[in-house]
Design a protein around this motif. Structure first.
Motif, mmCIF file in Angstrom:
data_model
loop_
_atom_site.group_PDB
_atom_site.id
_atom_site.type_symbol
_atom_site.label_atom_id
_atom_site.label_comp_id
_atom_site.label_asym_id
_atom_site.label_seq_id
_atom_site.Cartn_x
_atom_site.Cartn_y
_atom_site.Cartn_z
ATOM 1 N N TRP A 1 -5.014 9.769 22.026
ATOM 2 C CA TRP A 1 -6.049 8.576 22.217
ATOM 3 C C TRP A 1 -7.404 9.242 22.036
ATOM 4 O O TRP A 1 -8.332 8.263 21.354
ATOM 5 C CB TRP A 1 -6.061 9.687 23.922
ATOM 6 C CG TRP A 1 -7.477 9.170 24.072
ATOM 7 C CD1 TRP A 1 -7.429 7.132 24.383
ATOM 8 C CD2 TRP A 1 -8.037 9.908 25.131
ATOM 9 N NE1 TRP A 1 -8.775 7.271 25.350
ATOM 10 C CE2 TRP A 1 -9.243 8.808 25.311
ATOM 11 C CE3 TRP A 1 -8.672 10.831 25.029
ATOM 12 C CZ2 TRP A 1 -10.355 8.852 26.371
ATOM 13 C CZ3 TRP A 1 -9.820 11.093 25.306
ATOM 14 C CH2 TRP A 1 -10.829 9.969 25.861
ATOM 15 N N GLY A 2 -7.447 10.325 21.730
ATOM 16 C CA GLY A 2 -9.102 10.691 20.862
ATOM 17 C C GLY A 2 -9.164 10.019 19.364
ATOM 18 O O GLY A 2 -10.271 9.643 19.286
ATOM 19 N N GLN A 3 -7.561 10.283 18.954
ATOM 20 C CA GLN A 3 -7.984 9.478 17.084
ATOM 21 C C GLN A 3 -7.877 8.090 17.403
ATOM 22 O O GLN A 3 -8.752 8.321 16.855
ATOM 23 C CB GLN A 3 -6.257 10.100 16.681
ATOM 24 C CG GLN A 3 -6.824 11.846 16.517
ATOM 25 C CD GLN A 3 -5.026 12.187 16.342
ATOM 26 O OE1 GLN A 3 -4.584 11.848 16.204
ATOM 27 N NE2 GLN A 3 -5.087 13.748 16.424
ATOM 28 N N SER A 4 -7.252 7.486 18.435
ATOM 29 C CA SER A 4 -7.149 5.767 18.326
ATOM 30 C C SER A 4 -8.469 6.201 18.650
ATOM 31 O O SER A 4 -9.063 4.991 18.291
ATOM 32 C CB SER A 4 -6.154 5.288 18.870
ATOM 33 O OG SER A 4 -5.844 5.259 20.376
ATOM 34 N N THR A 5 -9.069 6.228 19.962
ATOM 35 C CA THR A 5 -10.500 5.933 20.443
ATOM 36 C C THR A 5 -11.768 5.829 19.067
ATOM 37 O O THR A 5 -12.454 4.922 18.840
ATOM 38 C CB THR A 5 -11.090 6.963 21.406
ATOM 39 O OG1 THR A 5 -9.560 6.194 22.342
ATOM 40 C CG2 THR A 5 -12.285 6.673 22.045
ATOM 41 N N ARG A 6 -11.545 7.248 18.567
ATOM 42 C CA ARG A 6 -12.332 7.629 17.232
ATOM 43 C C ARG A 6 -11.995 6.519 16.281
ATOM 44 O O ARG A 6 -13.738 5.703 15.384
ATOM 45 C CB ARG A 6 -12.212 8.750 17.084
ATOM 46 C CG ARG A 6 -13.004 8.887 15.514
ATOM 47 C CD ARG A 6 -12.194 9.615 14.175
ATOM 48 N NE ARG A 6 -10.910 9.675 13.960
ATOM 49 C CZ ARG A 6 -10.046 10.027 13.588
ATOM 50 N NH1 ARG A 6 -10.169 11.437 13.491
ATOM 51 N NH2 ARG A 6 -8.838 9.349 12.860
ATOM 52 N N ASP A 7 -11.271 6.099 16.118
ATOM 53 C CA ASP A 7 -11.495 4.812 14.674
ATOM 54 C C ASP A 7 -11.145 3.335 15.618
ATOM 55 O O ASP A 7 -11.922 2.328 14.541
ATOM 56 C CB ASP A 7 -9.819 4.698 14.597
ATOM 57 C CG ASP A 7 -8.789 5.568 13.579
ATOM 58 O OD1 ASP A 7 -10.018 7.301 13.550
ATOM 59 O OD2 ASP A 7 -7.893 5.956 13.474
ATOM 60 N N ALA A 8 -11.190 3.401 16.714
ATOM 61 C CA ALA A 8 -11.757 2.012 17.230
ATOM 62 C C ALA A 8 -13.255 1.604 17.584
ATOM 63 O O ALA A 8 -13.832 1.015 16.753
ATOM 64 C CB ALA A 8 -11.534 1.353 18.999
ATOM 65 N N TYR A 9 -14.675 2.836 17.828
ATOM 66 C CA TYR A 9 -15.486 3.710 17.931
ATOM 67 C C TYR A 9 -16.229 3.209 16.118
ATOM 68 O O TYR A 9 -17.093 2.675 16.080
ATOM 69 C CB TYR A 9 -16.305 4.117 18.733
ATOM 70 C CG TYR A 9 -16.064 4.273 20.103
ATOM 71 C CD1 TYR A 9 -17.313 3.061 21.154
ATOM 72 C CD2 TYR A 9 -15.439 3.837 21.063
ATOM 73 C CE1 TYR A 9 -16.941 2.780 21.437
ATOM 74 C CE2 TYR A 9 -15.289 3.663 22.084
ATOM 75 C CZ TYR A 9 -16.027 2.560 22.747
ATOM 76 O OH TYR A 9 -16.149 2.601 24.561
ATOM 77 N N ALA A 10 -15.766 3.792 15.684
ATOM 78 C CA ALA A 10 -15.829 3.572 14.355
ATOM 79 C C ALA A 10 -15.955 2.515 13.377
ATOM 80 O O ALA A 10 -17.353 1.874 12.850
ATOM 81 C CB ALA A 10 -15.182 4.668 13.460
ATOM 82 N N ALA A 11 -15.242 1.739 14.217
ATOM 83 C CA ALA A 11 -14.644 -0.106 13.265
ATOM 84 C C ALA A 11 -15.850 -0.640 13.966
ATOM 85 O O ALA A 11 -16.590 -1.759 13.289
ATOM 86 C CB ALA A 11 -13.718 -0.114 13.415
ATOM 87 N N GLU A 12 -16.285 -0.279 14.865
ATOM 88 C CA GLU A 12 -17.268 -1.025 15.431
ATOM 89 C C GLU A 12 -18.556 -0.976 15.073
ATOM 90 O O GLU A 12 -19.370 -2.216 15.216
ATOM 91 C CB GLU A 12 -17.039 -0.923 17.460
ATOM 92 C CG GLU A 12 -16.120 -2.573 17.662
ATOM 93 C CD GLU A 12 -15.572 -3.944 17.311
ATOM 94 O OE1 GLU A 12 -16.517 -4.343 17.717
ATOM 95 O OE2 GLU A 12 -14.703 -4.313 16.717
ATOM 96 N N ILE A 13 -18.820 0.116 15.585
ATOM 97 C CA ILE A 13 -20.395 1.083 14.897
ATOM 98 C C ILE A 13 -20.487 0.332 13.463
ATOM 99 O O ILE A 13 -21.881 -0.749 13.512
ATOM 100 C CB ILE A 13 -20.474 2.167 15.261
ATOM 101 C CG1 ILE A 13 -20.482 2.522 16.436
ATOM 102 C CG2 ILE A 13 -21.499 2.759 13.964
ATOM 103 C CD1 ILE A 13 -19.763 4.107 16.683
ATOM 104 N N LYS A 14 -19.832 0.061 11.920
ATOM 105 C CA LYS A 14 -19.628 0.150 11.497
ATOM 106 C C LYS A 14 -20.159 -2.106 11.708
ATOM 107 O O LYS A 14 -21.099 -2.640 10.753
ATOM 108 C CB LYS A 14 -18.752 -0.172 10.275
ATOM 109 C CG LYS A 14 -19.109 -0.221 8.717
ATOM 110 C CD LYS A 14 -17.817 0.203 8.191
ATOM 111 C CE LYS A 14 -17.553 -0.469 6.680
ATOM 112 N NZ LYS A 14 -16.673 -0.262 5.723
ATOM 113 N N LYS A 15 -19.240 -2.760 12.329
ATOM 114 C CA LYS A 15 -19.649 -3.782 12.096
ATOM 115 C C LYS A 15 -20.716 -4.530 12.872
ATOM 116 O O LYS A 15 -21.087 -5.588 12.578
ATOM 117 C CB LYS A 15 -18.158 -4.461 12.967
ATOM 118 C CG LYS A 15 -18.226 -5.688 12.932
ATOM 119 C CD LYS A 15 -16.682 -6.665 14.249
ATOM 120 C CE LYS A 15 -16.913 -7.967 14.790
ATOM 121 N NZ LYS A 15 -15.771 -8.541 15.514
ATOM 122 N N ASN A 16 -21.269 -3.676 13.866
ATOM 123 C CA ASN A 16 -22.796 -4.044 14.436
ATOM 124 C C ASN A 16 -23.879 -3.660 13.459
ATOM 125 O O ASN A 16 -24.819 -3.589 13.693
ATOM 126 C CB ASN A 16 -22.787 -3.335 15.830
ATOM 127 C CG ASN A 16 -21.529 -3.825 16.686
ATOM 128 O OD1 ASN A 16 -22.148 -5.424 16.707
ATOM 129 N ND2 ASN A 16 -20.483 -3.745 16.776
#
Length: 433
Positions: A201-216
């Motif tokens: 969970w922590g790993q997949s959530t890390r990846d999701a936020y990293a992608a959205e922070i970069k996208k924004n």
């Protein structure tokens, strides 16, 4: 202990239902170790006559690292089942819960799930808490062709690369939360460091936020993984330093309390903006965090407040009943959390699907799947959190999110993101039936 004494002990919480093989009141360490059945209470059994109960299996962590969350999860499930039985059951039949304790261990979870599916012969399953256990059990639902309503697990891959036709998730997942939270995070600061629970969970959530922070337009300058159940996180946290704006945390349960207290003591939450998954500041964690959680900005699908849009009669009824039941298992009287909410609503979603498909047992699994795909859930007594849509393509639900700040020891909603603003593209390819 006589049967009469045992009955008096369980009346308050289980509404006179008999618990077989295991005394579950208070969910002690041995609760559900070999599985236990929560039978339909006697007055309701009489009303149903000879109708055979539906057997709803529920794998939950009642011992081990995630036990606190598993116990509150069962409160939500039992609330829903009691309400369903009180109002005539499902398709004229009562509902019986068959409980198993996964002990917070994937190997135990697989073994207990096999027993639920093969020996106990459950009709459907509602449960799953730790994502690594949910992932370990996913193939078993395909093998036995039993519908699985995931009620807590948040690992992204459960409804993406490891999805299957038999599993549904009626609550959020990290990509949708990250879509909702990403713009505000980047407005708070451009550069972030992510500390996370180092498992699926922590790993997949890390990846999701990293992608959205970069996208924004932001940047993740570093990440720190910490094994779940780490009592002293100081060796990990003391290495976090540098020129960035915010620290984002992805933890739950006792680890949420640990990260909140130790990051504060090291000065990290004073030096950097402090934000993260709302599991860090679940209501059950607040006593252990005290004023050290002040100023934390989080996101959650459910928080126990009566601020708009949660100031509704349906939410008041849900809150009052959940709070009363939680006091039965925890004398400190915690407020309901998202684990109570998601288990309650997962069971209610299943009820809608079973009624729509006229489900009578495993032979009707395909009809039940068809009924669940695209299911619209409307805010009310069944779904006090709000409206939801269960997407056909990946069996993932989308629902509104609450961004909040901790002020004076309480949640203050600072933004509500409606469900249509949380949608993330489907990435699931089901295998043929």
């Amino acid at each position: 202990m006589t049967d009469d004494n045992r009955k008096s002990e369980t009346d308050a919480f289980w509404y006179s239902g008999k618990v077989t093989r295991r005394r579950l009141i208070g969910y002690g360490a041995t609760a559900g170790a070999l599985g236990a059945s929560m039978l339909v209470p006697a007055p309701w059994r009489a009303a149903f006559g000879a109708e055979k109960p539906f057997k709803v299996g529920s794998l939950q962590p009642l011992s081990g690292a995630a036990a606190a969350g598993g116990k509150t999860a069962l409160v939500g499930l039992q609330m829903a089942v009691d309400r369903i039985n009180k109002n005539g059951g499902i398709n004229g039949r009562p509902v019986e819960i068959v409980i198993a304790d996964d002990e917070s261990k994937p190997d135990v979870g697989r073994r207990k799930m096999e027993k639920l599916l093969v020996e106990d012969n459950i009709d459907v399953h509602v449960g799953g808490f730790l994502s690594n256990i949910c992932l370990a059990c996913m193939p078993q639902f395909e093998d036995t062709k039993v519908v699985n309503m995931i009620s807590v697990c948040l690992d992204t891959t459960l409804t993406t690369t490891k999805c299957n036709r038999y599993s549904f998730r009626t609550h959020d997942y990290a990509p949708s939360q990250a879509v909702a939270f990403g713009p505000r995070l980047v407005a708070m600061g451009k550069k972030w460091h992510i500390a996370y629970a180092d498992y699926s969970w922590g790993q997949s959530t890390r990846d999701a936020y990293a992608a959205e922070i970069k996208k924004n337009g932001g940047e993740v300058v570093g990440t720190t993984g910490i094994p779940i159940g780490t009592a002293d996180m100081t060796p990990f946290l003391s290495k976090i330093s540098g020129n960035f704006d915010g620290l984002f945390g992805i933890f739950f349960g006792k680890d949420g309390v640990t990260i909140g207290n130790q990051a504060y003591d090291l000065g990290l939450t004073k030096k950097y903006k402090w934000a993260g998954d709302g599991a860090i500041s679940e209501s059950t964690n607040l006593p252990g965090l005290g004023n050290k959680i002040e100023g934390f900005v989080g996101i959650n699908r459910y928080i126990p407040v009566f601020q708009p849009p949660l100031d509704t009669p349906a939410h008041h009824r849900f809150f009052d009943e959940a709070k009363k039941r939680l006091a039965q298992i925890d004398p400190s009287g915690p407020l309901p959390d998202r684990y109570v909410q998601s288990n309650y609503e997962a069971m209610n979603a299943l009820k809608l699907g079973m009624e729509k498909s006229k489900f009578q047992g495993r032979a009707d699994t395909e009809k039940l799947i068809a009924a669940m795909e695209g299911l619209e859930m409307k805010e009310g007594d069944d779904f006090p959190q709000g409206d939801k849509t269960l997407r056909k393509e990946d069996h993932q639900a989308f629902l509104r999110q609450f961004i909040f700040e901790m002020k004076g020891g309480d949640f203050k909603i600072i933004q509500t993101v409606e469900k249509d603003k949380t949608i993330f593209p489907a990435a699931c390819k089901f295998t043929a039936a």
